[in-house]
Write an enzyme that holds these catalytic residues in place. Structure first.
Site, PDB file in Angstrom:
ATOM      1  N   HIS A   1       2.936  -3.537   6.653  1.00 37.76           N
ATOM      2  CA  HIS A   1       1.908  -2.524   6.456  1.00 37.76           C
ATOM      3  C   HIS A   1       1.901  -1.555   7.638  1.00 37.76           C
ATOM      4  CE1 HIS A   1      -0.422  -4.558   3.171  1.00 37.76           C
ATOM      5  NE2 HIS A   1       0.280  -5.595   3.605  1.00 37.76           N
TER       6      HIS A   1
ATOM      7  N   HIS B   1       0.850  -1.193   0.000  1.00 39.03           N
ATOM      8  CA  HIS B   1       0.000   0.000   0.000  1.00 39.03           C
ATOM      9  C   HIS B   1       0.886   1.243   0.000  1.00 39.03           C
ATOM     10  CE1 HIS B   1      -3.234  -2.743   1.834  1.00 39.03           C
ATOM     11  NE2 HIS B   1      -3.505  -2.533   0.552  1.00 39.03           N
TER      12      HIS B   1
ATOM     13  N   GLU C   1       1.727   3.823   3.058  1.00 39.14           N
ATOM     14  CA  GLU C   1       2.268   3.304   4.318  1.00 39.14           C
ATOM     15  C   GLU C   1       3.792   3.362   4.263  1.00 39.14           C
ATOM     16  OE1 GLU C   1       0.261  -0.498   4.387  1.00 39.14           O
ATOM     17  OE2 GLU C   1      -1.706   0.469   4.335  1.00 39.14           O
TER      18      GLU C   1
ATOM     19  N   ARG D   1      -3.278   4.733  -2.054  1.00 34.51           N
ATOM     20  CA  ARG D   1      -3.104   3.389  -1.492  1.00 34.51           C
ATOM     21  C   ARG D   1      -2.871   2.329  -2.575  1.00 34.51           C
ATOM     22  NH1 ARG D   1      -5.425  -0.128   2.730  1.00 34.51           N
ATOM     23  NH2 ARG D   1      -6.523  -1.870   1.816  1.00 34.51           N
TER      24      ARG D   1
ATOM     25  N   GLU E   1       1.347  -4.820  11.003  1.00 33.20           N
ATOM     26  CA  GLU E   1       0.803  -3.462  10.908  1.00 33.20           C
ATOM     27  C   GLU E   1       1.647  -2.648  11.877  1.00 33.20           C
ATOM     28  OE1 GLU E   1      -1.632  -2.112   9.093  1.00 33.20           O
ATOM     29  OE2 GLU E   1      -2.557  -3.881   8.202  1.00 33.20           O
TER      30      GLU E   1
END
Ligand SMILES: *[C@@H]1O[C@H](CO)[C@@H](O)[C@H](O)[C@H]1NC(C)=O
Ligand SMILES: *[C@@H]1O[C@H](CO)[C@@H](O)[C@H](O)[C@H]1NC(C)=O
Ligand SMILES: *[C@@H]1O[C@H](CO)[C@@H](O)[C@H](O)[C@H]1NC(C)=O
Ligand SMILES: *[C@@H]1O[C@H](CO)[C@@H](O)[C@H](O)[C@H]1NC(C)=O
Ligand SMILES: [Zn+2]
Length: 438
Positions: free
Chosen positions: A325, A197, A200, A255, A399
């Site tokens: 991410h 993405h 990020e 994104r 994440e």
């Protein structure tokens, strides 16, 4: 094997190239993105009832908000936190609506443009060199990252080999670094990708950090030496090259990929919904204008197809798939697309448990861990589920920081602590692989 024999002269070798990096223009320090985010806000909302969730979905659609968390309007539901980026001309309407309906909210960012500009290091700090002659504590453009890869390929040929696995939609090379001590013996491998993405940015920064740490500590750290002697790491610092470039030049909050659609003006596909595993089901959108658009068919995106082809070809020896991410502070494993427990759950679960503990031991930062579906949200067509279904036993998605204070605009000052703690988690998972799972 220059690096191994003469670390000092290696440092010197970095310098001329580093000067070259400095010449590459960064977007100006003021008026980034032509001030297009001036007055934009990021607001956290928590619908407490079904009615409130429904009302929020409607106004999000009306005002065309940029959803930060979760990634699609369909995932907005009673009791879940949603973070939305609302353009300046819509924020008055949204705030009025919230006051009228009494929906609970909190303004996370008052002025996005200001945070965006404050998060960049000062020009003098940007040009600071680390011992290895490259500043790993700033975000780097795609061009800078690719130059860095070429440079390492030349100067560290004993441990690094750089190659391309294909081309992006816009024709950019999809580069991968193969890292590890070359050996005739059969070696297992770990795949790491960052930047699926585009917005990020901490992802690509971590991939660069990982490579730096590997090269700097290979000689001094027995754990790292063991990792690089026994395994190969395939590292793809920027998966979604077109999107990442676009997030530097046009839209900081882009994104998706940048592919065109034959019927709609909206561009791009969510590269983490485009894999052939329960493709375009729950948690993915069929609409090309949505941020979680699954694409016209599985592997429609050349970037996804290239990585899938590579993993298919090498799956016999790839033991782990790690994807980076942001943001949420979570360590996730399959499944994403359904609420169910994977076979061998206990091996994967214990690896995740130890990894988040190792991560927390550095600065006390807490990560949640668990199956992606129940820990984050349900999403189909993800790379992690696909890798798992294709026989890679350990698949994880990180994440990274934070939990919404800066969101995608994690300041450059936080690159070092974020990467330092994440490094421990990744090393911990890797060492877990090298042991037989109990
Ligand atoms: C805000 O401005 C953009 C572009 O200038 C426009 O497309 C959009 O409709 C506006 N939104 C509102 C709520 O006025
Ligand atoms: C990396 O270096 C090797 C030689 O050591 C070269 O053959 C290869 O083409 C280089 N990779 C790239 C992508 O330039
Ligand atoms: C992994 O982390 C755990 C703590 O969670 C620690 O006890 C263990 O020593 C670590 N292993 C390695 C190889 O770093
Ligand atoms: C589960 O673990 C066993 C033993 O390590 C292994 O043979 C098997 O392939 C694993 N299954 C999956 C789905 O990973
Ligand atoms: Zn992501």
């Amino acid at each position: 094997m220059k690096f191994l024999g003469k670390p000092r002269s290696q440092r010197a070798a970095f310098l001329p190239l580093c000067l070259l990096f400095l010449k590459i223009l960064h977007p100006g320090h003021s008026h980034l993105y032509s001030s297009r985010y001036a007055g934009d806000k990021v607001i956290r909302l928590i619908p407490n009832t079904e009615e409130e969730a429904y009302a929020l979905k409607k106004i999000y659609q009306q005002l065309k908000v940029d959803l930060w968390q979760p990634s699609s309007i369909s995932q907005v539901s009673e009791g879940t936190v949603t973070d939305v980026h609302i353009p300046h001309n819509g924020s008055r309407a949204l705030l009025a609506f919230l006051q009228e309906t009494n929906i609970q909210y909190k303004i996370l960012i008052e002025d996005l443009q200001k945070v965006l500009e404050k998060g960049r290091s000062l020009p003098t700090q940007r040009s600071r060199r680390s011992v290895s002659g490259y500043n790993y504590e700033v975000y780097h453009s795609l061009e800078e990252i690719q130059n860095w890869m070429h440079h390492l390929n030349k100067t560290h040929s004993g441990l690094i080999h750089m190659f391309s696995i294909g081309k992006s939609y816009e024709g950019r090379s999809l580069f991968v670094l193969k890292l590890g001590r070359r050996s005739r013996a059969y070696k297992r491998a770990v795949w790491i990708d960052c930047g699926i993405h585009a917005r990020e940015w901490i992802g690509p920064a971590f991939c660069q950090w990982f490579v730096k740490e590997a090269l700097l500590t290979y000689r001094s750290d027995p754990t790292m030496r063991k990792m690089l002697n026994h395994l190969y790491f395939y590292i793809m610092p920027v998966f979604n090259v077109d999107g990442y470039h676009f997030s530097w030049t046009n839209d900081r909050f882009w994104r998706k990929t940048r592919s065109r659609n034959s019927r709609f003006r909206c561009r791009g596909v969510d590269a983490n919904r485009n894999w052939r595993v329960k493709w375009c089901d729950e948690g993915a959108s069929m609409h090309p204008c949505d941020d979680t658009y699954c694409g016209p068919f599985p592997e429609s995106e050349p970037e996804v197809k290239a990585v899938a082809n590579f993993l298919r070809k090498h799956k016999k020896h790839i033991r782990a798939y790690l994807s980076f991410h942001a943001y949420a502070q979570m360590l996730l494993y399959p499944y994403s697309y359904k609420y169910a427990t994977i076979p061998n759950f206990s091996c994967v679960e214990s690896a995740a448990y130890k990894a988040v503990n190792a991560l927390q031991s550095v600065y006390g930062v807490q990560y949640r861990y668990g199956p992606a579906s129940s820990t984050l949200y349900v999403s189909s067509g993800s790379s992690m589920d696909w890798a798992y279904k294709n026989g890679i036993p350990y698949t994880f998605a990180f994440e990274l920081r934070d939990t919404g204070h800066f969101g995608f605009l994690l300041p450059e000052m936080l690159i070092k602590p974020t990467c330092t703690e994440t490094m421990l988690a990744v090393k911990n998972i890797t060492m877990h692989l090298l042991k037989k799972c109990p």
